[in-house]
Design a protein around this motif. Structure first.
Motif, PDB file in Angstrom:
ATOM      1  N   SER A  49      -6.086   9.596  -6.260  1.00 48.23           N
ATOM      2  CA  SER A  49      -4.968  10.287  -6.912  1.00 48.23           C
ATOM      3  C   SER A  49      -5.369  11.673  -7.373  1.00 48.23           C
ATOM      4  CB  SER A  49      -4.459   9.495  -8.122  1.00 48.23           C
ATOM      5  OG  SER A  49      -3.963   8.255  -7.717  1.00 48.23           O
ATOM      6  N   ASP A 180       1.518   8.002  -3.022  1.00 49.39           N
ATOM      7  CA  ASP A 180       0.369   7.485  -3.768  1.00 49.39           C
ATOM      8  C   ASP A 180       0.644   6.059  -4.229  1.00 49.39           C
ATOM      9  OD1 ASP A 180      -1.883   7.074  -5.253  1.00 49.39           O
ATOM     10  OD2 ASP A 180      -1.640   8.811  -6.565  1.00 49.39           O
ATOM     11  N   GLU A 181       0.020   5.092  -3.573  1.00 50.77           N
ATOM     12  CA  GLU A 181       0.214   3.665  -3.867  1.00 50.77           C
ATOM     13  C   GLU A 181       1.712   3.343  -3.939  1.00 50.77           C
ATOM     14  OE1 GLU A 181      -2.526   1.597  -4.417  1.00 50.77           O
ATOM     15  OE2 GLU A 181      -4.129   2.937  -5.104  1.00 50.77           O
TER      16      GLU A 181
HETATM   17 MG    MG Z   1      -4.599   6.322  -7.953  1.00 49.29          MG
END
Ligand code: MG
Ligand code: ADP
Length: 331
Positions: A49, A180-181
């Motif tokens: 991230s 992101d995820e």
């Molecule tokens: Mg992350």
């Protein structure tokens, strides 16, 4: 290569804390080409991230960022805030794990998509932007999109909210989507549905995608290339086949061994022993060394450099030359 959409060169990201500098991304270099899906995989805390946020310049104030990031040749780290804002949400859009934090609870979903469209192009009328919002919600599989557009985020289920988040992200036809995820907060069945939507949308719009996930299993059918991250560094980069069937890196191999049934390949699950190191005081040499079954003396003294092992394939391990993966070699 010159035709890259995004070029990241020797990116380093550190957080100045009272205890010292947390080195969260170290010597990160990679490219994303137009229309390509690049997965970034690694255990939680490996710097995935942080890398994405730094290249979008969304990192917090105590952050030291060095290196070079180019989007279509333009210098992202040194351009004005105003130019950066024009790129964000327009040429590059992000999808986060938890849409509740990215959406505004006091506006309807439709209004938020309208706003996303009009903030980048004020010549679009509210009426047209609303029509486009409804079309986008339909595209991502939100049922009864006309009615749903008038509802608020809390009236959506987790899966539907993530679909709405995708609709918002693609509203301005981004050239690059950073997810992101995107499915981590969802249960398994809904996860698969949202991944499918993401892929349909990616194929339809032709945008490139950086797909960040801790789940190597998730990327098998969904990415062109994979880069594996560990303790702030890229450990291995390659095509899906190179990573899943020809890995030359002990960390990737350990990750593969810890996930169930990839591509119908059944094997016993072996979780990776131990935990990732602290990025405040990482171990000397290779950060994976304390958990690595291939480690030798040299691994405790030298940070391994990136070794090119094939076309598009690179590994960061002192013993790369000796390693031939046995995972996936079956006939
Ligand atoms: Mg992350
Ligand atoms: N604002 C911050 N200050 C200090 N350390 C941070 C900050 N944000 C993230 N980190 C640290 O940076 C490392 C990488 O975090 P992150 O990129 O979020 O990992 P992940 O791979 O799970 O996305 C972690 O060790 C995390 O604790």
């Amino acid at each position: 290569m010159s035709d890259a959409l995004l070029t990241v060169d020797h990116l380093n990201v550190g957080f100045a804390t009272k205890a010292g500098v947390v080195q969260a991304a170290t010597d990160i270099s990679f490219e994303i080409h137009p229309g390509e899906v690049l997965a970034v995989v690694g255990e939680s805390g490996s710097g995935k991230s942080v890398t994405a946020l730094a290249l979008m310049r969304l990192h917090p104030g105590n952050t030291i960022v060095t290196g070079d990031v180019r989007f279509e040749g333009r210098d992202l780290l040194n351009m004005s805030d105003r130019d950066m804002r024009a790129i964000r949400g327009n040429d590059i859009a992000m999808i986060f794990q938890d849409p509740m934090t990215a959406m505004n609870p006091v506006f309807s979903v439709g209004d938020q998509i309208v706003e996303t469209i009009r903030v980048h192009d004020s010549s679009v009328s509210k009426q047209d932007a609303w029509t486009k919002s409804v079309d986008l919600l339909k595209l991502v599989g939100v049922p009864e999109p006309k009615q749903r557009a008038s509802q608020y985020p809390h009236e959506y289920s987790g899966g539907m909210r993530q679909r709405a988040m995708i609709a918002m992200a693609i509203a301005n036809d981004p050239k690059l989507l950073i997810a992101d995820e995107p499915t981590t907060a969802l249960d398994v069945t809904v996860q698969a549905q949202v991944m499918e939507v993401l892929h349909e949308v990616q194929a339809e719009t032709g945008s490139a995608m950086m797909l960040i996930t801790h789940d190597l299993g998730l990327v098998a059918g969904s990415a062109d290339r994979v880069q594996v991250m560990y303790a702030s560094r890229l450990m291995e980069t390659g095509t899906i086949d190179q990573i899943f069937y020809e890995s030359r890196n002990p960390y990737t191999m350990a990750l593969l061994d810890s996930i169930p049934d990839v591509d119908g390949l059944k094997h016993e699950l072996h979780p990776i022993p131990g935990n990732p190191p602290s990025l405040l005081n990482p171990p000397s040499g290779c950060a994976f060394r304390p958990r690595c079954s291939f480690a030798t003396d040299v691994c405790s003294t030298e940070v391994p450099s990136r070794v090119k092992v094939g076309d598009q394939h690179e590994s960061r391990c002192a013993r790369t030359d000796e390693l031939q993966t046995s995972v996936g070699v079956s006939s």
